[in-house]
Write an enzyme that holds these catalytic residues in place. Structure first.
Site, short mmCIF file in Angstrom:
data_model
loop_
_atom_site.label_atom_id
_atom_site.label_comp_id
_atom_site.label_asym_id
_atom_site.label_seq_id
_atom_site.Cartn_x
_atom_site.Cartn_y
_atom_site.Cartn_z
N GLY A 195 -27.99 -20.45 87.42
CA GLY A 195 -29.39 -20.50 87.88
C GLY A 195 -29.53 -21.27 89.18
O GLY A 195 -30.65 -21.62 89.58
N GLU A 219 -28.59 -30.55 87.92
CA GLU A 219 -28.08 -30.58 86.54
C GLU A 219 -26.95 -31.61 86.41
O GLU A 219 -26.88 -32.37 85.44
CB GLU A 219 -27.57 -29.20 86.13
CG GLU A 219 -28.68 -28.18 85.95
CD GLU A 219 -28.15 -26.78 85.66
OE1 GLU A 219 -28.79 -26.07 84.90
OE2 GLU A 219 -27.11 -26.40 86.22
C1 5RP Z 1 -28.30 -23.03 85.68
C2 5RP Z 1 -27.23 -23.15 84.66
C3 5RP Z 1 -27.51 -22.58 83.32
O1 5RP Z 1 -27.48 -23.61 82.39
C4 5RP Z 1 -26.47 -21.55 83.02
O2 5RP Z 1 -26.51 -20.55 84.03
C5 5RP Z 1 -26.68 -20.89 81.65
O3 5RP Z 1 -27.86 -20.15 81.67
P1 5RP Z 1 -28.29 -19.24 80.43
O4 5RP Z 1 -28.57 -20.16 79.29
O5 5RP Z 1 -29.51 -18.50 80.93
O6 5RP Z 1 -27.15 -18.29 80.14
O7 5RP Z 1 -26.17 -23.70 84.89
O8 5RP Z 1 -27.88 -23.50 86.92
#
Ligand code: 5RP
Length: 234
Positions: A102, A108
């Site tokens: 994302g 994060e």
């Molecule tokens: C965003 C992230 C998300 O936590 C990762 O992409 C997982 O996303 P999802 O739960 O929609 O599969 O790292 O930067």
């Protein structure tokens, strides 16, 4: 509801159940963590827990927390984070992660690494034998440095592609106003800890999506005999 959505919902519920009263909680990004945020809000509304504040890892997390009435604070007003809940794109057998699907991995990593306990919520499809086998490694880069950073990443053995927007012309721009390169290492990632540092040492790189030695507990959503279950990997 499809199986992956059911798994995401169940791990989100299990993670939200770990939140205790009078705590500061890091709120991750993505579709799986979105369920955790929803269920934390539900528990607050039901009076099951109280005095919980969240620290969002993205604009998405902030919007969801407000929707589910979870009070938010910034890192300038707290001196610790009790628990962080976040998703991942890949998890290896040592609980190392690739994150950044994302494009939120910079914030994060700040929040998840500060937490006393970092709980990762994933469906079983995210468990891999080695990182970068199913998912490209995201790297956040400041825009003026995109060309030299791309060349230096290619010199490390990566194929780098600029992440493009969906239903938006042009590249993805992160919450920090930067660009994202997604990397595929043709020879795989054999030493995630070393690679995390090497990439972050390139001038112009803000942060990469390797999370090494940060996760404490992985909650894995599975469907066994047609029923959703949550397996703990600690
Ligand atoms: C965003 C992230 C998300 O936590 C990762 O992409 C997982 O996303 P999802 O739960 O929609 O599969 O790292 O930067």
């Amino acid at each position: 509801m499809d199986a992956v959505t059911v798994m995401k919902q169940e791990v989100g519920r299990a993670a939200a159940a770990l939140v205790e009263s009078n705590t500061i909680v890091g709120l991750g990004t993505g579709s799986t963590t979105a369920y955790a945020i929803q269920f934390i809000g539900d528990r607050l509304a039901a009076g099951e827990i109280e005095n919980v504040v969240g620290i969002p890892t993205s604009f998405q997390a902030e919007v969801l927390a407000k929707q589910y009435k979870i009070p938010l604070v910034g890192l300038d007003v707290v001196d610790h984070i009790d628990l962080a809940i976040d998703g991942a794109d890949e998890v290896d057998p040592d609980k190392n992660l690739i994150k950044g699907g994302g494009a939120a991995h910079t914030r994060e990593k700040v929040v998840d690494a500060l937490a006393h306990k970092f709980v990762v919520v994933v469906d079983s499809g995210k468990m891999v034998d080695s990182l970068n086998s199913t998912f490209l490694l995201p790297v956040e880069v400041i825009p003026m440095a995109i060309a030299p950073v791309t060349r230096q990443l290619e010199a490390l053995g990566a194929k780098a592609e600029l992440r493009m927007g969906v239903r938006k012309a042009g590249p993805v721009v992160t919450d920090e106003g930067n660009l994202v390169l997604d990397l595929k290492f043709e020879n795989g990632i054999t030493d995630p800890a070393a690679l995390e540092k090497t990439i972050n040492n390139i001038p112009g790189v803000l942060e990469n999506g390797l999370f090494v030695g940060v996760a404490d507990l992985i909650l894995v959503g599975e469907i066994i005999d047609g029923k959703p279950q949550v397996r703990e990997v600690s």
